[in-house]
Design an enzyme around this catalytic site. Structure first.
Site, PDB file in Angstrom:
ATOM      1  N   TYR A  85       0.965  -1.215  -0.126  1.00  8.66           N
ATOM      2  CA  TYR A  85      -0.120   0.063  -0.066  1.00  8.66           C
ATOM      3  C   TYR A  85       0.923   1.205  -0.128  1.00  8.66           C
ATOM      4  O   TYR A  85       1.900   1.314  -0.677  1.00  8.66           O
ATOM      5  CB  TYR A  85      -1.010  -0.060   1.050  1.00  8.66           C
ATOM      6  CG  TYR A  85      -2.401   0.688   0.841  1.00  8.66           C
ATOM      7  CD1 TYR A  85      -2.934   0.119  -0.365  1.00  8.66           C
ATOM      8  CD2 TYR A  85      -2.537   1.992   1.234  1.00  8.66           C
ATOM      9  CE1 TYR A  85      -4.015   1.072  -0.647  1.00  8.66           C
ATOM     10  CE2 TYR A  85      -3.856   2.874   1.255  1.00  8.66           C
ATOM     11  CZ  TYR A  85      -4.295   2.396   0.145  1.00  8.66           C
ATOM     12  OH  TYR A  85      -5.383   3.045  -0.164  1.00  8.66           O
ATOM     13  N   ARG A 123      -9.432  10.408  -7.986  1.00 13.32           N
ATOM     14  CA  ARG A 123      -8.549  11.080  -6.880  1.00 13.32           C
ATOM     15  C   ARG A 123      -7.779  10.187  -6.156  1.00 13.32           C
ATOM     16  O   ARG A 123      -7.998   9.777  -5.058  1.00 13.32           O
ATOM     17  CB  ARG A 123      -9.407  11.749  -5.771  1.00 13.32           C
ATOM     18  CG  ARG A 123      -9.864  13.157  -6.285  1.00 13.32           C
ATOM     19  CD  ARG A 123      -9.130  14.131  -6.676  1.00 13.32           C
ATOM     20  NE  ARG A 123      -9.385  15.385  -7.085  1.00 13.32           N
ATOM     21  CZ  ARG A 123      -9.636  15.918  -8.387  1.00 13.32           C
ATOM     22  NH1 ARG A 123      -9.517  14.775  -9.308  1.00 13.32           N
ATOM     23  NH2 ARG A 123     -10.102  17.051  -8.949  1.00 13.32           N
ATOM     24  N   LYS A 150      -6.167  -2.189  -0.798  1.00 16.09           N
ATOM     25  CA  LYS A 150      -7.029  -2.276   0.202  1.00 16.09           C
ATOM     26  C   LYS A 150      -7.601  -3.697   0.564  1.00 16.09           C
ATOM     27  O   LYS A 150      -7.722  -3.844   1.916  1.00 16.09           O
ATOM     28  CB  LYS A 150      -8.298  -1.251   0.122  1.00 16.09           C
ATOM     29  CG  LYS A 150      -7.943   0.298  -0.084  1.00 16.09           C
ATOM     30  CD  LYS A 150      -7.859   0.732   1.635  1.00 16.09           C
ATOM     31  CE  LYS A 150      -7.371   2.028   1.447  1.00 16.09           C
ATOM     32  NZ  LYS A 150      -8.256   3.155   2.463  1.00 16.09           N
ATOM     33  N   GLU A 158     -14.007   4.357  -2.306  1.00 17.62           N
ATOM     34  CA  GLU A 158     -12.640   4.711  -2.217  1.00 17.62           C
ATOM     35  C   GLU A 158     -12.115   5.649  -3.261  1.00 17.62           C
ATOM     36  O   GLU A 158     -12.206   5.369  -4.594  1.00 17.62           O
ATOM     37  CB  GLU A 158     -11.792   3.419  -2.396  1.00 17.62           C
ATOM     38  CG  GLU A 158     -10.100   3.397  -2.038  1.00 17.62           C
ATOM     39  CD  GLU A 158     -10.063   3.907  -0.533  1.00 17.62           C
ATOM     40  OE1 GLU A 158      -8.830   4.537  -0.317  1.00 17.62           O
ATOM     41  OE2 GLU A 158     -10.852   3.564   0.228  1.00 17.62           O
ATOM     42  N   ASP A 159     -11.362   6.761  -2.793  1.00 15.91           N
ATOM     43  CA  ASP A 159     -10.702   7.818  -3.849  1.00 15.91           C
ATOM     44  C   ASP A 159     -11.511   8.336  -4.935  1.00 15.91           C
ATOM     45  O   ASP A 159     -11.323   8.368  -6.160  1.00 15.91           O
ATOM     46  CB  ASP A 159      -9.527   7.206  -4.447  1.00 15.91           C
ATOM     47  CG  ASP A 159      -8.244   6.913  -3.336  1.00 15.91           C
ATOM     48  OD1 ASP A 159      -8.504   7.508  -2.178  1.00 15.91           O
ATOM     49  OD2 ASP A 159      -7.341   5.983  -3.741  1.00 15.91           O
ATOM     50  N   ASP A 202     -13.842   5.566   3.294  1.00 14.08           N
ATOM     51  CA  ASP A 202     -12.702   5.412   3.993  1.00 14.08           C
ATOM     52  C   ASP A 202     -12.032   6.878   3.904  1.00 14.08           C
ATOM     53  O   ASP A 202     -11.466   7.265   4.919  1.00 14.08           O
ATOM     54  CB  ASP A 202     -11.610   4.445   3.487  1.00 14.08           C
ATOM     55  CG  ASP A 202     -10.472   4.134   4.356  1.00 14.08           C
ATOM     56  OD1 ASP A 202     -10.673   4.062   5.723  1.00 14.08           O
ATOM     57  OD2 ASP A 202      -9.205   4.080   4.302  1.00 14.08           O
ATOM     58  N   ASP A 203     -11.855   7.587   3.006  1.00 13.57           N
ATOM     59  CA  ASP A 203     -11.136   8.680   2.890  1.00 13.57           C
ATOM     60  C   ASP A 203     -11.978   9.733   3.748  1.00 13.57           C
ATOM     61  O   ASP A 203     -11.128  10.656   4.428  1.00 13.57           O
ATOM     62  CB  ASP A 203     -11.164   9.233   1.260  1.00 13.57           C
ATOM     63  CG  ASP A 203     -10.682   8.248   0.475  1.00 13.57           C
ATOM     64  OD1 ASP A 203      -9.373   7.908   0.542  1.00 13.57           O
ATOM     65  OD2 ASP A 203     -11.132   7.896  -0.476  1.00 13.57           O
ATOM     66  N   ASN A 216      -0.827  12.017   1.496  1.00 11.42           N
ATOM     67  CA  ASN A 216      -0.132  10.855   0.695  1.00 11.42           C
ATOM     68  C   ASN A 216       0.117  11.070  -0.598  1.00 11.42           C
ATOM     69  O   ASN A 216      -0.784  11.867  -1.255  1.00 11.42           O
ATOM     70  CB  ASN A 216      -0.938   9.587   1.054  1.00 11.42           C
ATOM     71  CG  ASN A 216      -0.213   9.122   2.359  1.00 11.42           C
ATOM     72  OD1 ASN A 216       0.815   8.737   2.531  1.00 11.42           O
ATOM     73  ND2 ASN A 216      -1.412   8.230   3.179  1.00 11.42           N
TER      74      ASN A 216
END
Length: 579
Positions: free
Chosen positions: A93, A146, A164, A235-236, A258-259, A408
């Site tokens: 990751y 993203r 993930k 996610e993202d 999660d973000d 990150n």
């Protein structure tokens, strides 16, 4: 039982034991002559794999080697990760997965997961039916726009759901045959990708507007019908879409982002742990957040909720958290088309009364000097945004400033731990989004804790599955944060870390999951009826898959079947022979 034989069995990553097949199994499954003579243990295989991977000095090459191992033998892959969590987590990751996503079309080897494109409109449920497993309980989906702090990576974003889900299995013991990575490949606006002759994605401009949302609607409806027991993790996604999709679907199927929520829960855990060093309670915190994307808004929501539960209310609650975006301090006198930014905006009159300029010139340094925050959080993706002047201003007003540069990959962090500690004479309490080496300050070695979402999201997923929760609530994330903070020892804090060692990841996840289950029971959002037949800890343990080879038997009908494509899980007695 499995109907697979010979090379077909060796090619199945969940059924393959490679050199660990016993002599009896080799005879039963037509493997004689296809393997070298020595029968190895999984420990020996993992040791061999470790030698092979660590021989590579380049992180991306290590990533490629680990992916190849996962495609060949998942039991050895996860055994290797469990034995070397702290060493390989940055490879599977962040930060290395970012490099892998950028190079995805050039390092592509074998397909994994399901790709949904606009060409599948009207047939998405049918496409999901082509997934290799039919008892899917956990889905991680991205639209690739993203990816980390790297932006629109098109088809390359698939590396994130794959990574993930590997972490879900590593940390929470989610059975690999019950997980599914999904890419909503709706195109890309990345010119380099569109011009790349090796690009593997849907080569069109990114779908937007109503056409985009109608495709997501069909996808969600298809998931509910095809995998009715599944949890879905967003996610993202781009900030506006991320918030919209979370709020739209979280009560329709058990899902979370999660973000937005995982990051916020990790931050709350950090502040709860930091209380033991600073003696500043949630009632007294003053927080400045740089970045008003999904993570920034999610953190503000979670901290405001925690402060409210601690008794903060009214104007004081509003002014306890200040958020800035690329245009500066957010207040309601600005044009704020995004509802989520309006949610975190201060009233203009209140800002003026506190001394914050509302003419558009209120940057981070001005807000820090005016608000005098106890906590400074960065989720902006702006490398170096926490300058020496800003940090010095904060440290001048606070004895033990808590500074969390969380962006990150590490190349985009708002400040390095070494600088933050140097600029504050070692007084800062620092945690970062990516991994950093320990820092030596005044003869003391400070271990920099990583505010890694892996501390939270696997436990959320596992707990929700065990509780059979029809909805994943905000209270579950609060409970997860509290459970994580409780596992930070005095020894951890004495080294400067706000988080426990990642080497204890499975034990940490089990505690987080148990807190989520108990919260589901307390809130009466559990199809398990508010209890389980076993104590919660036992139920969590029983639900965790472990990378240990099962004893398998040959099916009487050796012909390949759909069941064998399900990781042997549906063969025999409902997969019990392979549990």
């Amino acid at each position: 039982m499995t109907p697979l034989r010979g090379q077909a069995l060796l090619n199945h990553p969940l059924c393959n034991k490679d050199t660990a097949f016993t002599q009896t199994e080799r005879e039963a499954f037509h493997l004689e002559g296809l393997l070298p003579a020595e029968v190895n243990t999984i420990e020996q295989q993992a040791a061999r794999a470790y030698e092979s991977i660590t021989r590579k000095s380049d992180p991306l090459e290590r990533y490629i080697g680990l992916v190849a191992l996962q495609d060949r033998n998942e039991h050895v892959f996860y055994r290797l990760l469990l034995d070397h969590v702290e060493e390989f987590l940055p490879i599977v990751y962040t930060p290395t997965v970012g490099l892998a996503c950028q190079a995805f079309s050039h390092i592509y080897r074998r397909p994994r997961g399901v790709w949904i494109t606009p060409d599948h409109r009207g047939r998405i449920e049918q496409v999901l039916g082509n997934a290799p497993f039919q008892d899917v309980r956990l889905i991680v989906v991205t639209d690739n726009e993203r990816i980390l702090g790297l932006g629109d990576l098109g088809a390359g974003g698939m590396g994130i759901p794959i990574g993930k889900l590997a972490l879900y299995t590593l940390a929470a013991g989610i059975d690999p045959s019950q997980s599914l990575p999904v890419s909503l490949d709706v195109g890309t606006d990345n010119e380099q990708l569109l011009a790349d002759c090796l690009y593997v994605g849907w080569r069109h401009r990114r779908l937007r507007g109503e056409e985009y949302f109608s495709l997501v609607e069909e996808f969600v409806s298809a998931v509910r019908r095809r995998f009715p027991r599944a949890i879905l993790q967003w996610e993202d996604f781009k900030h506006v879409n991320a918030v919209t999709l979370l709020d739209r679907y979280r009560s329709r199927l058990p899902s979370f982002n999660d973000d937005i929520q995982g990051t916020a829960s990790v931050v709350l855990a950090a502040l709860l742990a930091a209380e033991r060093l600073t003696s500043v309670s949630m009632r007294e915190q003053r927080v400045v957040i740089l970045g008003a994307g999904g993570a920034g808004v999610g953190i503000a929501r979670q901290l405001r909720r925690a402060m409210s539960e601690a008794g903060v209310e009214g104007d004081r609650l509003r002014t306890s958290i200040a958020v800035l975006d690329s245009r500066g301090f957010i207040h309601d006198g600005r044009d704020l088309p995004e509802p989520s930014k309006r949610e975190v905006a201060w009233p203009r009159e209140m800002a003026a009364a506190c001394g914050i300029r509302t003419d558009g010139s209120a940057g981070l340094e001005h807000v820090v000097r005016t608000v005098r925050p106890t906590v400074l959080i960065g989720v902006s993706g702006q490398a170096g945004a926490f300058t020496r002047q800003i940090v010095a201003a904060m440290a001048a007003a606070v004895d033990r400033p808590v500074i969390l540069p969380l962006s990150n990959p590490t190349s985009q962090t708002e400040a390095t731990p070494a600088d933050l500690l140097a600029w504050t004479d070692g007084r800062a309490i620092v945690a970062t989004g990516g991994p950093f080496e320990p820092v030596s300050v005044r003869g003391k070695t400070v271990r920099v804790g990583q505010a890694n979402n892996v501390y939270i999201f696997p436990g959320i997923g596992l707990g929700a599955l065990v509780a059979e929760a029809p909805e994943i609530t905000d209270a579950m994330f609060t409970a997860a944060a509290q459970a994580l903070a409780e596992q930070v020892t005095d020894a951890d804090l004495s080294t400067g870390s706000l988080f426990p060692p990642l080497s204890n990841l499975r034990q940490i996840t089990a505690q987080v999951a148990a807190a989520v289950v108990r919260t589901a029971f307390k809130q009466d959002v559990s199809r398990a009826g508010g209890r389980t037949d076993d104590p919660v800890a036992t139920s969590i343990s029983l639900a965790m898959w472990r990378p240990e080879y099962p004893v398998i038997e040959a099916a009487t009908d050796p012909a390949p079947s759909r069941a064998c494509s399900e990781g042997c899980r549906s063969c025999g007695e409902g997969g019990k022979a392979h549990a």
